[in-house]
Design a protein around this motif. Structure first.
Motif, PDB file in Angstrom:
ATOM      1  N   HIS A  13       0.905   2.336  -1.513  1.00 31.22           N
ATOM      2  CA  HIS A  13       0.795   3.378  -0.597  1.00 31.22           C
ATOM      3  C   HIS A  13       1.920   3.144   0.601  1.00 31.22           C
ATOM      4  O   HIS A  13       1.711   3.790   1.703  1.00 31.22           O
ATOM      5  N   TYR A  22      -1.041   5.324   6.935  1.00 33.99           N
ATOM      6  CA  TYR A  22      -1.703   5.990   5.729  1.00 33.99           C
ATOM      7  C   TYR A  22      -3.221   5.722   6.062  1.00 33.99           C
ATOM      8  O   TYR A  22      -3.950   4.575   6.273  1.00 33.99           O
ATOM      9  N   ASP A  51       0.492   4.452  -7.376  1.00 36.95           N
ATOM     10  CA  ASP A  51       0.502   4.853  -6.100  1.00 36.95           C
ATOM     11  C   ASP A  51       0.978   3.560  -5.360  1.00 36.95           C
ATOM     12  O   ASP A  51       0.789   3.052  -4.150  1.00 36.95           O
ATOM     13  N   HIS A 188      -6.346   3.967  -8.517  1.00 34.79           N
ATOM     14  CA  HIS A 188      -6.611   5.138  -7.949  1.00 34.79           C
ATOM     15  C   HIS A 188      -7.781   5.333  -7.357  1.00 34.79           C
ATOM     16  O   HIS A 188      -8.145   6.498  -6.303  1.00 34.79           O
ATOM     17  N   HIS A 190      -9.393   3.307  -5.137  1.00 34.72           N
ATOM     18  CA  HIS A 190      -9.319   2.669  -3.878  1.00 34.72           C
ATOM     19  C   HIS A 190     -10.769   1.953  -3.662  1.00 34.72           C
ATOM     20  O   HIS A 190     -11.444   2.209  -2.453  1.00 34.72           O
TER      21      HIS A 190
HETATM   22 FE   LIG Z   1      -4.221   5.599  -4.357  1.00 30.00          FE
END
Ligand SMILES: [Fe+2]
Length: 246
Positions: A13, A22, A51, A188, A190
């Motif tokens: 990210h 973020y 990501d 995805h 986390h």
């Molecule tokens: Fe993500």
């Protein structure tokens, strides 16, 4: 080579600017904390499972490429819902876009899939992608790992399970025909996740930016900090895996 040491880095990210925030943290600073630990672990190759960028900018991909070059290992990537796969593949030449990307790792085959769709947070694999998975597995009887961004099973966190892989049944119907698939791994979500489906290990990589505590309805920051997943894939088909923290 008797075994291959693999790091799965996910959900970095990062953005075009160094001071971008973020979810309340600086993703570049968090990644920097992990880099030394990753280097000490001495991987043979690095997989980035989506990501990579928060803003899909060229600058974000160039920053990552520059920082990861210090590890001096091959880097292979697949896109996530925040990525721009044209810019990602322009910076990282080995990126899954239209078909499954096949990587040899000793006796193992790694298959990297692109489950991202423009303007969609959830994931989807189109028929051409699934056909390429079928063809790759049919041609390679040795042990295989499959990587994608979106979770093909619920992980028990409703905030992210509402954006899982859609039509996952079609994905599993392909994999179920090939018993050499030992691992399916994703990003995805986390958070670290481990489960099984028959003989297949189901694993997620936590984020190198910020993670959530598991089993929550809303994203709930995990104070344990940035992390990634490691694998040691042995020539005899045995596999070890765990989470590496900064
Ligand atoms: Fe993500």
């Amino acid at each position: 080579m008797d075994s291959t040491r693999i790091i799965q880095l996910s959900d970095c990210h990062v953005s075009a600017t160094a001071d971008a925030v973020y979810r309340g943290i600086n993703p570049r600073s968090e990644l920097e904390k992990l880099l030394a630990v990753m280097s000490d672990w001495q991987p043979d190759l690095l997989l980035l499972t989506g990501d990579l960028a928060e803003d899909g900018s060229r600058e974000a991909y160039e920053y990552l490429e520059d920082r990861l070059a210090g590890l001096d290992v091959p880097v292979h990537t697949l896109p996530g819902n925040h990525d721009n796969h044209q810019l990602q593949s322009a910076v990282f030449a080995s990126t899954a876009v239209d078909e499954a990307l096949q990587i040899s790792a000793g006796a193992w085959m790694l298959l990297l899939l692109n489950s991202s769709r423009p303007k969609m947070i959830a994931g989807k694999l189109d028929p051409a992608q699934l056909d390429s998975v079928e063809a790759a597995l049919a041609a390679h009887p040795g042990p295989a790992m499959v990587f994608l961004h979106h979770q093909p099973v619920p992980v028990g966190s409703s905030w992210i399970d509402r954006y899982a892989l859609q039509s996952a049944g079609r994905f599993w119907s392909v994999l179920d025909r090939h018993e050499q698939v030992k691992v399916v791994a994703w990003g995805h979500v986390h958070q670290g996740f481990e489960a099984g489906r028959g003989c297949v290990k189901l694993l997620s990589a936590p984020s190198s930016a910020i993670n959530s505590l598991p089993g929550k309805e809303k994203f709930t920051p995990d104070q344990a900090g940035p992390a990634c997943r490691w694998f040691v894939a042995h020539a005899d088909g045995e596999l070890e895996s765990g989470v590496l923290r900064a």
